[in-house]
Design a protein around this motif. Structure first.
Motif, PDB file in Angstrom:
ATOM      1  N   PRO A 110       0.809  -1.220   0.000  1.00  0.00           N
ATOM      2  CA  PRO A 110       0.000   0.000   0.000  1.00  0.00           C
ATOM      3  C   PRO A 110       0.845   1.274   0.000  1.00  0.00           C
ATOM      4  O   PRO A 110       0.457   2.279  -0.584  1.00  0.00           O
ATOM      5  N   LEU A 111       2.006   1.223   0.656  1.00  0.00           N
ATOM      6  CA  LEU A 111       2.877   2.388   0.689  1.00  0.00           C
ATOM      7  C   LEU A 111       3.321   2.772  -0.718  1.00  0.00           C
ATOM      8  O   LEU A 111       3.350   3.956  -1.077  1.00  0.00           O
ATOM      9  N   VAL A 112       3.646   1.770  -1.523  1.00  0.00           N
ATOM     10  CA  VAL A 112       4.069   2.006  -2.900  1.00  0.00           C
ATOM     11  C   VAL A 112       2.888   2.468  -3.749  1.00  0.00           C
ATOM     12  O   VAL A 112       2.998   3.421  -4.540  1.00  0.00           O
ATOM     13  N   ARG A 113       1.743   1.828  -3.583  1.00  0.00           N
ATOM     14  CA  ARG A 113       0.572   2.214  -4.372  1.00  0.00           C
ATOM     15  C   ARG A 113       0.182   3.671  -4.110  1.00  0.00           C
ATOM     16  O   ARG A 113      -0.113   4.425  -5.040  1.00  0.00           O
ATOM     17  N   GLY A 114       0.191   4.063  -2.840  1.00  0.00           N
ATOM     18  CA  GLY A 114      -0.175   5.432  -2.513  1.00  0.00           C
ATOM     19  C   GLY A 114       0.780   6.440  -3.114  1.00  0.00           C
ATOM     20  O   GLY A 114       0.355   7.506  -3.604  1.00  0.00           O
ATOM     21  N   ALA A 115       2.077   6.142  -3.095  1.00  0.00           N
ATOM     22  CA  ALA A 115       3.060   7.051  -3.692  1.00  0.00           C
ATOM     23  C   ALA A 115       2.883   7.121  -5.206  1.00  0.00           C
ATOM     24  O   ALA A 115       3.073   8.180  -5.818  1.00  0.00           O
ATOM     25  N   ALA A 116       2.487   6.000  -5.825  1.00  0.00           N
ATOM     26  CA  ALA A 116       2.248   5.992  -7.268  1.00  0.00           C
ATOM     27  C   ALA A 116       1.063   6.892  -7.624  1.00  0.00           C
ATOM     28  O   ALA A 116       1.090   7.620  -8.622  1.00  0.00           O
ATOM     29  N   VAL A 117       0.021   6.838  -6.806  1.00  0.00           N
ATOM     30  CA  VAL A 117      -1.136   7.702  -7.039  1.00  0.00           C
ATOM     31  C   VAL A 117      -0.712   9.169  -6.999  1.00  0.00           C
ATOM     32  O   VAL A 117      -1.080   9.973  -7.867  1.00  0.00           O
ATOM     33  N   TRP A 118       0.059   9.535  -5.993  1.00  0.00           N
ATOM     34  CA  TRP A 118       0.499  10.925  -5.873  1.00  0.00           C
ATOM     35  C   TRP A 118       1.338  11.343  -7.078  1.00  0.00           C
ATOM     36  O   TRP A 118       1.162  12.445  -7.613  1.00  0.00           O
ATOM     37  N   ALA A 119       2.246  10.461  -7.497  1.00  0.00           N
ATOM     38  CA  ALA A 119       3.103  10.783  -8.644  1.00  0.00           C
ATOM     39  C   ALA A 119       2.275  11.020  -9.899  1.00  0.00           C
ATOM     40  O   ALA A 119       2.499  11.991 -10.643  1.00  0.00           O
ATOM     41  N   LEU A 120       1.294  10.165 -10.134  1.00  0.00           N
ATOM     42  CA  LEU A 120       0.457  10.315 -11.325  1.00  0.00           C
ATOM     43  C   LEU A 120      -0.405  11.567 -11.231  1.00  0.00           C
ATOM     44  O   LEU A 120      -0.690  12.216 -12.250  1.00  0.00           O
ATOM     45  N   GLY A 121      -0.817  11.919 -10.017  1.00  0.00           N
ATOM     46  CA  GLY A 121      -1.571  13.147  -9.838  1.00  0.00           C
ATOM     47  C   GLY A 121      -0.774  14.381 -10.209  1.00  0.00           C
ATOM     48  O   GLY A 121      -1.343  15.417 -10.577  1.00  0.00           O
ATOM     49  N   ARG A 122       0.548  14.268 -10.149  1.00  0.00           N
ATOM     50  CA  ARG A 122       1.415  15.388 -10.510  1.00  0.00           C
ATOM     51  C   ARG A 122       1.761  15.407 -12.001  1.00  0.00           C
ATOM     52  O   ARG A 122       2.106  16.463 -12.538  1.00  0.00           O
TER      53      ARG A 122
END
Length: 377
Positions: free
Chosen positions: A332-344
């Motif tokens: 989940p830690l990786v998935r959440g960071a991926a979401v943030w990156a794509l949001g940027r």
């Protein structure tokens, strides 16, 4: 009858130099420390974040005699790890990850500990008595000891600064029951300079000589276990393990020279690795790549969290596939960071399309918050 005037420290210094140490100095450990009060204030303010081990060991950490009452002297050793080039040049390579200088070679804990044990064994055979060796893995404050022994002083960034090696010294300590003459303490030579304070990308210094670890990039990328505060993520830039900014801007570095220790020299694959390549690491590949590096202590999931934050800070749409591939990661830690990156990185229509495909099936509350945040932005 003649009286010997030989200094018992000189053979120890020579042996330390033979083992590759760049500096070896001595101090007694009976006096009270200002560092004790500073540690208590740091902990009481909660500035240690989730490093609960600091609070749990505070009593023993407060003074060397609390850790080992029989000790009488400390031998403090330094190993120069100064970089050959300015480590901050890598901040411009936004599609690549930047590791702190100390983490680009073999794990310094292992390099120093082996040599300290060799020196300690030699000292025990020559001087007798008992001794213990320390390399940043026990509740001992090495930097105040180093200042007391004259290796340098704790600068406004709270790290040790040396007139000979700048901010680039690894420290090791041998506590011994032997009484050895102390070297003079080093004075503070920071003067009016505040370059290190101004260089911090996340404003982690509330005042000179004070650090709030909760805002420090090194703490956030290494010690912090969960998602990083979204307000601090842009300040991470492409720093994926540690931070050298406050060290690298110190004017005393102009007197430093590149470290000669080959095992601590930067490995080619860790100098500025591509973020897309790092984002693809699974557990086995991570362990293989960082087998001898201190990075292995962080673990794959936390490291990929940092990599994905760097991808989000890259402003490079070419890295979108690397982040998208991690939306289904087991962590989940990786998935959440991926979401943030794509949001940027993604245009809003494409981001909302990804959200429709992934957000509804997400079960982890932290990742769900990340999806909600990017959709409502």
């Amino acid at each position: 009858m003649t009286t010997s005037t030989s200094d018992p420290r000189d053979p120890i210094r020579r042996r330390a130099a033979d083992l590759g140490f760049d500096v070896c100095r001595f101090t007694g450990i009976g006096a009270s420390w200002p560092a004790t009060a500073r540690l208590q204030a740091f902990l009481q303010a909660g500035r240690h974040g989730d490093m609960e081990w600091m609070a749990a060991t505070a009593e023993r950490r407060g003074h060397p005699l609390a850790l080992w009452p029989q000790a009488r002297s400390a031998v403090v050793l330094g190993l120069n790890y100064g970089p050959e080039t300015n480590p901050l040049d890598g901040l411009a390579l936004r599609e690549r990850g930047l590791l702190s200088v100390y983490a680009r070679g073999d794990d310094y804990h292992e390099v120093l500990k082996g040599r300290l044990k060799q020196l300690g064994g030699w000292m025990a055979a020559r001087l007798g008595g008992d001794l213990k060796v320390f390399v940043d893995t026990a509740p001992l404050m090495e930097k105040p000891l180093a200042q007391q022994a004259g290796l340098g002083w704790q600068g406004k960034h709270t790290n040790l600064v040396s007139r000979d090696f700048g901010s680039w010294l690894f420290l090791g300590v041998i506590l011994t029951t032997a009484d050895l003459p102390p070297d003079p303490e080093e004075a503070d030579h920071c003067g009016q300079c505040r370059a290190c304070l101004d260089a911090c990308p996340t404003a982690a210094f509330p005042a000179p000589y004070q650090l709030d670890a909760r805002r420090c990039v090194s703490y956030l990328t290494i010690e912090h276990k969960g998602p990083v505060d979204p307000d601090l993520r842009p300040g991470l830039g492409n720093r994926i393990y540690g931070c050298d900014d406050c060290l690298a801007v110190c004017p005393w570095n102009k007197f430093a020279r590149a470290g000669r220790e080959q095992r601590l020299a930067a490995r080619h694959d860790l100098a500025a690795p591509p973020l897309a390549e790092l984002a693809a690491l699974d557990q086995e590949a991570f362990r293989a790549r960082f087998a001898r590096s201190p990075v292995k202590r962080t673990g794959r999931d936390r490291f990929l969290r940092n990599v994905l934050y760097a991808i989000g800070n890259s402003d490079n749409p070419a890295l979108v596939p690397a982040a998208t591939a991690r939306l289904d990661d087991a962590s989940p830690l990786v998935r959440g960071a991926a979401v943030w990156a794509l949001g940027r990185l993604l245009p809003r229509p494409e981001l909302l399309e990804l959200a429709r495909a992934h957000a509804g099936a997400e079960t982890d509350p932290d990742v769900r918050v990340e999806w909600e945040r990017v959709q409502s932005a």
